[in-house]
Scaffold this motif. Structure first.
Motif, PDB file in Angstrom:
ATOM      1  N   LEU A 200       0.837  -1.196   0.000  1.00  0.00           N
ATOM      2  CA  LEU A 200       0.000   0.000   0.000  1.00  0.00           C
ATOM      3  C   LEU A 200       0.877   1.252   0.000  1.00  0.00           C
ATOM      4  O   LEU A 200       0.578   2.226  -0.696  1.00  0.00           O
ATOM      5  CB  LEU A 200      -0.925   0.014   1.219  1.00  0.00           C
ATOM      6  N   TYR A 201       1.960   1.220   0.770  1.00  0.00           N
ATOM      7  CA  TYR A 201       2.903   2.344   0.836  1.00  0.00           C
ATOM      8  C   TYR A 201       3.456   2.651  -0.556  1.00  0.00           C
ATOM      9  O   TYR A 201       3.500   3.805  -0.979  1.00  0.00           O
ATOM     10  CB  TYR A 201       4.031   2.005   1.816  1.00  0.00           C
TER      11      TYR A 201
ATOM     12  N   LYS B  19       0.121   7.297  -4.179  1.00  0.00           N
ATOM     13  CA  LYS B  19       0.791   8.391  -4.877  1.00  0.00           C
ATOM     14  C   LYS B  19       0.208   9.761  -4.504  1.00  0.00           C
ATOM     15  O   LYS B  19       0.891  10.766  -4.614  1.00  0.00           O
ATOM     16  CB  LYS B  19       0.669   8.217  -6.404  1.00  0.00           C
ATOM     17  N   GLN B  20      -1.044   9.800  -4.066  1.00  0.00           N
ATOM     18  CA  GLN B  20      -1.744  11.065  -3.856  1.00  0.00           C
ATOM     19  C   GLN B  20      -1.726  11.545  -2.407  1.00  0.00           C
ATOM     20  O   GLN B  20      -1.387  12.681  -2.123  1.00  0.00           O
ATOM     21  CB  GLN B  20      -3.205  10.935  -4.320  1.00  0.00           C
ATOM     22  N   ASP B  21      -2.111  10.688  -1.504  1.00  0.00           N
ATOM     23  CA  ASP B  21      -2.312  11.058  -0.105  1.00  0.00           C
ATOM     24  C   ASP B  21      -1.041  10.763   0.705  1.00  0.00           C
ATOM     25  O   ASP B  21      -0.794   9.628   1.098  1.00  0.00           O
ATOM     26  CB  ASP B  21      -3.515  10.283   0.453  1.00  0.00           C
ATOM     27  N   LEU B  22      -0.253  11.801   0.965  1.00  0.00           N
ATOM     28  CA  LEU B  22       1.027  11.604   1.655  1.00  0.00           C
ATOM     29  C   LEU B  22       0.850  11.178   3.105  1.00  0.00           C
ATOM     30  O   LEU B  22       1.687  10.442   3.637  1.00  0.00           O
ATOM     31  CB  LEU B  22       1.869  12.878   1.574  1.00  0.00           C
TER      32      LEU B  22
END
Length: 76
Positions: free
Chosen positions: A12-13, A17-20
């Motif tokens: 998942l890490y 790409k969007q939610d830091l």
């Protein structure tokens, strides 16, 4: 098993790409479970996964020297 959970969060890490904030959370969870697996039983797999956390900075500060030290624990 903690290795499977850690690998799940590591995937998942790497995919996020969007939610830091989510990426950081996944990284911390991946590290927590992979470190737990490493401390419990130092198999080739657990050593490798733990070293990759340091190599790629998953849930911890990236540290190539620490990764090398961990990888050198793998029985030859």
């Amino acid at each position: 098993c903690s290795t499977d959970i850690g690998i799940y969060y590591a995937k998942l890490y790497k995919q996020e790409k969007q939610d830091l904030d989510a990426k950081k959370s996944y990284g911390k969870k991946a590290f927590k479970f992979l470190e737990m697996s490493f401390k419990r039983n130092k198999t080739k797999e657990s050593i490798n996964n733990y070293g990759i956390c340091f190599l790629d900075g998953i849930g911890v500060q990236k540290d190539i020297e620490k990764a090398k030290e961990i990888f050198n624990m793998i029985p030859k």
